[in-house]
Scaffold this motif. Structure first.
Motif, PDB file in Angstrom:
ATOM      1  N   ALA A  63      47.411  12.566  36.113  1.00  0.00           N
ATOM      2  CA  ALA A  63      46.422  11.490  36.106  1.00  0.00           C
ATOM      3  C   ALA A  63      46.924  10.304  35.291  1.00  0.00           C
ATOM      4  O   ALA A  63      46.755   9.151  35.693  1.00  0.00           O
ATOM      5  CB  ALA A  63      45.086  11.988  35.560  1.00  0.00           C
ATOM      6  N   GLU A  64      47.556  10.590  34.165  1.00  0.00           N
ATOM      7  CA  GLU A  64      48.084   9.502  33.335  1.00  0.00           C
ATOM      8  C   GLU A  64      49.213   8.766  34.040  1.00  0.00           C
ATOM      9  O   GLU A  64      49.317   7.547  33.949  1.00  0.00           O
ATOM     10  CB  GLU A  64      48.536  10.049  31.986  1.00  0.00           C
ATOM     11  CG  GLU A  64      47.363  10.504  31.144  1.00  0.00           C
ATOM     12  CD  GLU A  64      47.772  11.065  29.806  1.00  0.00           C
ATOM     13  OE1 GLU A  64      48.853  11.670  29.712  1.00  0.00           O
ATOM     14  OE2 GLU A  64      46.992  10.902  28.862  1.00  0.00           O
ATOM     15  N   GLU A  65      50.048   9.496  34.750  1.00  0.00           N
ATOM     16  CA  GLU A  65      51.114   8.851  35.517  1.00  0.00           C
ATOM     17  C   GLU A  65      50.523   7.969  36.618  1.00  0.00           C
ATOM     18  O   GLU A  65      51.016   6.864  36.872  1.00  0.00           O
ATOM     19  CB  GLU A  65      52.038   9.900  36.123  1.00  0.00           C
ATOM     20  CG  GLU A  65      52.878  10.613  35.091  1.00  0.00           C
ATOM     21  CD  GLU A  65      53.745  11.693  35.692  1.00  0.00           C
ATOM     22  OE1 GLU A  65      53.913  11.736  36.926  1.00  0.00           O
ATOM     23  OE2 GLU A  65      54.270  12.514  34.914  1.00  0.00           O
ATOM     24  N   LEU A  66      49.461   8.438  37.255  1.00  0.00           N
ATOM     25  CA  LEU A  66      48.797   7.676  38.296  1.00  0.00           C
ATOM     26  C   LEU A  66      48.201   6.383  37.734  1.00  0.00           C
ATOM     27  O   LEU A  66      48.356   5.312  38.317  1.00  0.00           O
ATOM     28  CB  LEU A  66      47.699   8.523  38.946  1.00  0.00           C
ATOM     29  CG  LEU A  66      47.067   7.931  40.178  1.00  0.00           C
ATOM     30  CD1 LEU A  66      47.877   8.300  41.404  1.00  0.00           C
ATOM     31  CD2 LEU A  66      45.646   8.441  40.342  1.00  0.00           C
ATOM     32  N   VAL A  67      47.562   6.475  36.573  1.00  0.00           N
ATOM     33  CA  VAL A  67      47.001   5.283  35.929  1.00  0.00           C
ATOM     34  C   VAL A  67      48.114   4.302  35.604  1.00  0.00           C
ATOM     35  O   VAL A  67      47.985   3.099  35.842  1.00  0.00           O
ATOM     36  CB  VAL A  67      46.203   5.656  34.655  1.00  0.00           C
ATOM     37  CG1 VAL A  67      45.834   4.421  33.846  1.00  0.00           C
ATOM     38  CG2 VAL A  67      44.952   6.440  35.024  1.00  0.00           C
ATOM     39  N   GLY A  68      49.225   4.809  35.083  1.00  0.00           N
ATOM     40  CA  GLY A  68      50.365   3.943  34.782  1.00  0.00           C
ATOM     41  C   GLY A  68      50.859   3.210  36.016  1.00  0.00           C
ATOM     42  O   GLY A  68      51.147   2.011  35.965  1.00  0.00           O
ATOM     43  N   GLU A  69      50.950   3.934  37.113  1.00  0.00           N
ATOM     44  CA  GLU A  69      51.391   3.293  38.354  1.00  0.00           C
ATOM     45  C   GLU A  69      50.385   2.255  38.838  1.00  0.00           C
ATOM     46  O   GLU A  69      50.763   1.171  39.290  1.00  0.00           O
ATOM     47  CB  GLU A  69      51.618   4.349  39.437  1.00  0.00           C
ATOM     48  CG  GLU A  69      52.193   3.769  40.715  1.00  0.00           C
ATOM     49  CD  GLU A  69      52.538   4.811  41.754  1.00  0.00           C
ATOM     50  OE1 GLU A  69      52.571   4.444  42.938  1.00  0.00           O
ATOM     51  OE2 GLU A  69      52.761   5.976  41.383  1.00  0.00           O
ATOM     52  N   ALA A  70      49.103   2.576  38.721  1.00  0.00           N
ATOM     53  CA  ALA A  70      48.069   1.648  39.177  1.00  0.00           C
ATOM     54  C   ALA A  70      48.056   0.359  38.363  1.00  0.00           C
ATOM     55  O   ALA A  70      47.814  -0.722  38.902  1.00  0.00           O
ATOM     56  CB  ALA A  70      46.693   2.319  39.134  1.00  0.00           C
ATOM     57  N   LEU A  71      48.340   0.480  37.071  1.00  0.00           N
ATOM     58  CA  LEU A  71      48.259  -0.690  36.184  1.00  0.00           C
ATOM     59  C   LEU A  71      49.580  -1.436  36.051  1.00  0.00           C
ATOM     60  O   LEU A  71      49.601  -2.572  35.572  1.00  0.00           O
ATOM     61  CB  LEU A  71      47.789  -0.257  34.795  1.00  0.00           C
ATOM     62  CG  LEU A  71      46.396   0.372  34.740  1.00  0.00           C
ATOM     63  CD1 LEU A  71      46.066   0.776  33.309  1.00  0.00           C
ATOM     64  CD2 LEU A  71      45.344  -0.567  35.296  1.00  0.00           C
ATOM     65  N   ARG A  72      50.654  -0.834  36.482  1.00  0.00           N
ATOM     66  CA  ARG A  72      51.972  -1.471  36.380  1.00  0.00           C
ATOM     67  C   ARG A  72      51.996  -2.776  37.168  1.00  0.00           C
ATOM     68  O   ARG A  72      51.478  -2.860  38.251  1.00  0.00           O
ATOM     69  CB  ARG A  72      53.038  -0.519  36.924  1.00  0.00           C
ATOM     70  CG  ARG A  72      54.449  -0.980  36.643  1.00  0.00           C
ATOM     71  CD  ARG A  72      55.479   0.060  37.066  1.00  0.00           C
ATOM     72  NE  ARG A  72      55.287   1.309  36.296  1.00  0.00           N
ATOM     73  CZ  ARG A  72      55.064   2.497  36.884  1.00  0.00           C
ATOM     74  NH1 ARG A  72      55.011   2.626  38.179  1.00  0.00           N
ATOM     75  NH2 ARG A  72      54.897   3.568  36.136  1.00  0.00           N
ATOM     76  N   GLY A  73      52.613  -3.770  36.599  1.00  0.00           N
ATOM     77  CA  GLY A  73      52.759  -5.027  37.320  1.00  0.00           C
ATOM     78  C   GLY A  73      51.564  -5.850  37.156  1.00  0.00           C
ATOM     79  O   GLY A  73      51.270  -6.868  37.451  1.00  0.00           O
TER      80      GLY A  73
END
Length: 73
Positions: A63-73
């Motif tokens: 879930a944390e990796e998913l949040v990181g991907e969603a917020l990246r950029g």
């Protein structure tokens, strides 16, 4: 609802945060849902949500990796 009228809560530390946020329990567990989950997180941010609740135990960190991907950029 405008940012000015959004409800907040005060934490014991005195910090004030938004009362409404996004939870991530069960996110990142099914690769077939990944793009939809990322889209949902991004939509929440676009709508002004500033709190994302996650924990390393959710999907063993997925879930944390998913949040990181969603917020990246």
């Amino acid at each position: 609802m405008s940012a000015e009228s959004a409800r907040t809560v005060v934490l014991p530390s005195g910090e004030e945060i938004a009362a409404l946020g996004q939870g991530t329990w069960y996110l990142g567990e099914d690769p077939a849902r990944r793009e939809r989950e990322i889209a949902a997180l991004r939509l929440g941010v676009d709508l002004g949500m500033t709190v994302v609740d996650t924990a390393e135990m959710y999907g063993d960190g997925a879930a944390e990796e998913l949040v990181g991907e969603a917020l990246r950029g």
